[in-house]
Design an enzyme around this catalytic site. Structure first.
Site, PDB file in Angstrom:
ATOM      1  N   LYS A  67      10.136   1.722  -8.364  1.00 32.37           N
ATOM      2  CA  LYS A  67       9.855   0.479  -7.620  1.00 32.37           C
ATOM      3  C   LYS A  67       9.118  -0.504  -8.520  1.00 32.37           C
ATOM      4  CE  LYS A  67       7.770   3.173  -4.861  1.00 32.37           C
ATOM      5  NZ  LYS A  67       6.928   3.777  -3.804  1.00 32.37           N
ATOM      6  N   THR A  69      -1.103  -6.273   1.046  1.00 32.99           N
ATOM      7  CA  THR A  69      -1.003  -5.338   2.162  1.00 32.99           C
ATOM      8  C   THR A  69      -0.708  -3.928   1.665  1.00 32.99           C
ATOM      9  OG1 THR A  69      -0.069  -7.184   3.342  1.00 32.99           O
ATOM     10  CG2 THR A  69       0.095  -5.065   4.397  1.00 32.99           C
ATOM     11  N   GLY A 102       0.494   0.121   2.122  1.00 31.41           N
ATOM     12  CA  GLY A 102       1.467   0.839   2.945  1.00 31.41           C
ATOM     13  C   GLY A 102       2.911   0.480   2.674  1.00 31.41           C
ATOM     14  N   THR A 103       3.156  -0.412   1.694  1.00 28.50           N
ATOM     15  CA  THR A 103       4.556  -0.779   1.431  1.00 28.50           C
ATOM     16  C   THR A 103       5.334   0.421   0.879  1.00 28.50           C
ATOM     17  OG1 THR A 103       3.851  -1.665  -0.681  1.00 28.50           O
ATOM     18  CG2 THR A 103       4.260  -3.257   1.039  1.00 28.50           C
ATOM     19  N   GLY A 104       4.679   1.188  -0.009  1.00 21.67           N
ATOM     20  CA  GLY A 104       5.356   2.362  -0.592  1.00 21.67           C
ATOM     21  C   GLY A 104       5.680   3.384   0.479  1.00 21.67           C
ATOM     22  N   CYS A 105       4.710   3.639   1.374  1.00 24.61           N
ATOM     23  CA  CYS A 105       4.923   4.616   2.456  1.00 24.61           C
ATOM     24  C   CYS A 105       6.076   4.161   3.356  1.00 24.61           C
ATOM     25  CB  CYS A 105       3.668   4.751   3.320  1.00 24.61           C
ATOM     26  SG  CYS A 105       2.192   5.196   2.419  1.00 24.61           S
TER      27      CYS A 105
HETATM   28  O1  PXL Z   1      -0.626   3.553   0.289  1.00 23.81           O
HETATM   29  C1  PXL Z   1      -0.992   4.815  -0.151  1.00 23.81           C
HETATM   30  C2  PXL Z   1      -1.579   5.661   0.918  1.00 23.81           C
HETATM   31  C3  PXL Z   1      -0.873   6.730   1.392  1.00 23.81           C
HETATM   32  N1  PXL Z   1      -1.337   7.543   2.366  1.00 23.81           N
HETATM   33  C4  PXL Z   1      -2.526   7.327   2.939  1.00 23.81           C
HETATM   34  C5  PXL Z   1      -3.296   6.271   2.507  1.00 23.81           C
HETATM   35  C6  PXL Z   1      -2.824   5.404   1.479  1.00 23.81           C
HETATM   36  C7  PXL Z   1      -3.572   4.253   1.013  1.00 23.81           C
HETATM   37  O2  PXL Z   1      -4.657   3.970   1.167  1.00 23.81           O
HETATM   38  O3  PXL Z   1      -4.464   6.095   3.107  1.00 23.81           O
HETATM   39  C8  PXL Z   1      -2.993   8.231   4.013  1.00 23.81           C
END
Ligand code: PXL
Length: 284
Positions: A191, A223, A225-228
């Protein structure tokens, strides 16, 4: 009577099921919460194996508490026994023991269930720059978990950490994606979102050929959480039966929309924002 029961049963909706093995983000922008919202947004029923609890708010990771490896294992085994899971993703695994137990458990359970759709998002560093994984765990990832994956989804920082070389431009991304796919024997989605340009370009290498996926880059978005969200969307599409390239294409569209439609609030800590994985919301 039996006919009526049968009719009722056949009217119940049936949908694909995906499992996320990930940490809990208290602010719900990343981690298992982001994964569940993404699965729901794409019509997939999500189940979770929680690996750790992260106390955080957008822009600040305050504390991380890992779960015992034994309860991580139990969640995965129980879910695999009870649900017809058709795709799995791993997110934040926190420490060496958890990476080891997840790899060992998936090796056993997926042999029995035949689930080949494992997406490994090697979460190592938070958007804030805070390390989320202890150093020794990376070697265990490489040795134990990557060989089980259908797809690995590192960002630029994670890819340079895995290869030991910086990745500065698109040709370097192509070389890195090919090298990682060869090294781990799995498809790799590198990515490039952090390579500031007019477009956010990602490179998928399946061991044979490379494909680029591109979307307009949205500037000034911090922001998390984009990867998740991206890897969860790919997992949801695989759970529904898409092939890898279709799944990545839809996943990229989903995460781009979540960024464009993000929420922004004013708070005592200043402006905070969170991705919108498809929430129908009320404008106040
Ligand atoms: O974005 C990575 C990430 C993944 N998982 C959890 C997180 C974070 C970022 O802070 O808290 C649980």
């Amino acid at each position: 009577m039996a006919a009526k029961r049968k009719q009722q049963r056949s009217r119940s909706p049936v949908t694909a099921i995906a499992l996320t093995i990930a940490g809990s983000d208290s602010s719900a922008g990343a981690g298992a919460q982001a994964d569940l919202k993404t699965f729901a947004g794409l019509g997939v029923y999500g189940v979770t194996a929680i690996t750790c609890i992260v106390a955080e708010t957008p822009g600040k990771v305050s504390q991380i508490q890992p779960a015992d490896a034994a309860i991580v294992r139990e969640q995965i085994i129980l879910l695999q026994k009870s649900f017809p899971i058709s795709a799995i993703k791993t997110g934040l695994l926190c420490n060496t023991q958890i990476v080891l137990v997840v790899a060992e458990t998936l090796r056993q359970t997926t042999r029995k269930t035949g689930t080949r759709n494992l997406v490994v998002d090697p979460v190592m560093i938070a958007t804030t720059g805070q390390p989320l994984l202890d150093g020794g765990a990376i070697e265990i990832y490489e040795r134990e978990l990557f060989p089980l994956a259908r797809l690995i989804t590192p960002n630029l920082d994670e890819s340079s950490r895995l290869l030991g070389d910086p990745i500065a431009d698109l040709p370097a991304m192509h070389r890195a994606a090919a090298a990682l796919a060869k090294k781990y024997g799995a498809a790799v989605l590198l990515k490039g979102g952090h390579l500031r340009g007019r477009f956010a370009v990602d490179v998928l290498h399946d061991g044979i050929r490379a494909t680029e996926f591109s979307a307009p880059f949205v500037p000034d978005v911090a922001t998390h959480g984009t990867g998740c969200t991206y890897s969860a969307a790919i997992t949801a599409e695989l759970a529904k039966g898409a092939d890898l390239s279709e799944a990545v294409k839809s996943g990229k569209q989903f995460v781009s929309a979540a960024i464009r439609r993000r929420f922004v609030w004013n708070s005592s800590r200043g402006r905070i924002s969170a991705l919108n994985q498809g929430l129908k919301f009320h404008q106040s």
